[in-house]
Design a protein around this motif. Structure first.
Motif, short mmCIF file in Angstrom:
data_model
loop_
_atom_site.label_atom_id
_atom_site.label_comp_id
_atom_site.label_asym_id
_atom_site.label_seq_id
_atom_site.Cartn_x
_atom_site.Cartn_y
_atom_site.Cartn_z
N HIS A 145 77.26 55.46 32.28
CA HIS A 145 76.57 54.38 31.55
C HIS A 145 75.91 53.29 32.39
N ASP A 181 84.89 52.49 27.67
CA ASP A 181 85.18 52.42 29.11
C ASP A 181 85.57 50.97 29.42
N VAL A 182 86.42 50.75 30.42
CA VAL A 182 86.85 49.38 30.74
C VAL A 182 85.69 48.54 31.31
N HIS A 183 84.62 49.21 31.74
CA HIS A 183 83.45 48.50 32.27
C HIS A 183 82.37 48.33 31.20
N ASP A 275 89.18 54.84 31.87
CA ASP A 275 89.70 53.80 32.78
C ASP A 275 90.21 52.58 32.00
N GLY A 312 84.24 56.71 32.93
CA GLY A 312 85.21 56.37 33.95
C GLY A 312 86.56 57.01 33.68
N TYR A 314 90.16 56.96 36.48
CA TYR A 314 90.42 57.12 37.91
C TYR A 314 91.85 57.46 38.25
ZN ZN Z 1 84.49 52.34 33.95
#
Ligand code: ZN
Ligand code: ZL4
Ligand code: CA
Length: 393
Positions: A145, A181-183, A275, A312, A314
């Protein structure tokens, strides 16, 4: 004999390219394409392939990639050689064209092929949705993204989501993009900033000076100019460390429930970056597999054609758990799924605990402190409600 049967009345397709799993971003880089192999092997160990149409996707062509990306950028991406940039020079290096070659977006062997494969899975998924051959299409190899028209960013080089949404827009008047996603999903937000045909909603950790990419404030809802059709069509849910399943689910249901009711999308693109799970190497939340999956379940219940993207994630064993559970939700096997991992699953020891649903204690030792007061979450819901009043019914 797996006991997994096809869902009644609708089709799920699963799109992957096993070649993708073989690429390496370099030593110690958080993005590990082999997590796709781990995920797929767990999904197949549960026998879920019998309930889906399984496709090995094509690689996207240059012309397809040029549907969003500039040809300057694609030409450079297609010709650069893996020349590792000396680490101490990296920050001053003026020659990082298109943001390529730093530690986040390194140049590695076969980079262009890897990118076209990721885009290929996402575009194949979109085509299955457009042709009504799938009701849910799964592309765990996509979800990148952050990529921009002419720039790599945050482990992302080609924005497969934007390419897939552009496909969907040929058939559906309105597409809803959701990003767990955490971002912040900045690349997708930016690509559709000036249109009212795509609404973007990202849930993310927000701390402008300390967490990548630093954008996605609550007040950022698209162009400030009211005459721009895109205004009020971007939503951001900025969060702090340690949010729990219960809070996240509450927020997701309120926000997405209202957004779907008002915007009435013809298709949903859901980025399922893993993530946001507890114990992620880069993430900060306390989400469990169940809470992450509840977002997929909520969207599925809207009965709107949907693409599920990866993104994400990880800590590969937890990525595999989340995407396996979410695949089971798509095929309506989640209520029956055995929480004990299959005996014969490859890399079974790699999962540390033999359950699909490890407890917070099992994943973390000690859970991260929750810095999300309920009052703030209420403010967020209130803000979204107010912004939605500006959206044409
Ligand atoms: Zn992310
Ligand atoms: C690494 O260990 O915050 C890359 C990246 C490579 C290997 C050895 C190099 C060591 C963490 C991250 C130096 C690393 C310096 N290696 C990284 C501002 C930053 C500049 C780069 O999930 N340094 C940049 C990007 C984020 C920044 C997150 C999320 C993608 C997605 C969708 C992208 N970039 C600070 C960091 C390591 C590395 C260890 C790293 N990079 C963590 N967070 C970032 O949303 C797929
Ligand atoms: Ca997000």
């Amino acid at each position: 004999e797996s006991g997994v049967t096809r869902p009644k009345g609708y089709n799920v397709s699963f799109h992957c390219n096993p070649e993708m799993e073989k690429y390496h971003f370099g030593q110690n880089h958080p993005m590990k394409p082999w997590r796709l192999a781990l995920s797929k092997s767990l999904i197949y160990s549960y026998g879920m392939s019998f309930a889906m149409d399984n496709y090995i996707s094509r690689t996207a062509t240059y012309e397809e990639l040029a549907g969003f990306h500039s040809t300057d950028y694609l030409d450079f991406l297609g010709t650069v050689l893996p020349e590792p940039v000396p680490r101490d020079l990296e920050s001053q290096n003026p020659d990082l064209r298109f943001n390529l070659g730093g530690s986040d977006c390194p140049l590695f062997e076969g980079l262009y092929d890897y990118c076209s494969m990721s885009a290929g899975t996402a575009m194949d998924a979109a085509r299955k949705i457009c042709s009504n051959q799938s009701d849910i299409a799964i592309a765990w190899g996509g979800g990148l993204h952050h990529a921009k028209k002419a720039e790599a960013s945050g482990f992302c080089y080609i924005n497969d989501i934007v390419l897939a949404i552009l496909q969907l827009l040929r058939f559906y008047p309105r597409v809803l993009y959701i990003d767990i996603d955490v971002h912040h999903g900045d690349g997708v937000e930016e690509a559709f900033f000036s249109t009212d045909r795509v609404m973007t909603v990202s849930f993310h950790k927000y701390d402008p000076n300390n967490f990548f990419p630093g954008t996605g404030a609550l007040e950022d809802n698209g162009p400030k100019n009211e005459h721009n059709p895109g205004s009020h069509h971007a939503f951001n849910v900025p969060l702090n460390d340690g949010i729990t399943d219960e809070q996240y689910k509450w927020l997701f249901d309120r926000v997405i429930g209202d957004v779907v009711a008002k915007f009435r999308p013809g298709a949903i693109a859901l980025q399922c970056g893993a993530d946001s799970l507890a114990g992620d190497r880069l993430g900060r939340f306390n989400l469990q597999v169940q809470g992450h999956g509840a977002c997929v379940e909520f969207c599925k219940e809207k009965n709107i054609p949907m693409i599920l993207f990866g993104g994400g994630g990880y800590t590969p064993r937890n990525v595999a758990r989340a995407w396996t559970y979410e695949t089971s939700i798509a095929i309506e096997y989640n209520k029956k799924i055995d929480p004990t991992l299959p005996q014969h699953a490859p890399w079974r020891d790699h999962f540390r605990h033999d359950t699909l649903f490890p407890t917070l204690e099992q994943t973390l030792g000690e859970p991260r402190q929750n810095r999300n007061p309920q009052k703030r979450l209420q403010e967020i819901v209130q803000h979204v409600t107010e912004q939605l009043r500006f959206v044409q019914a």
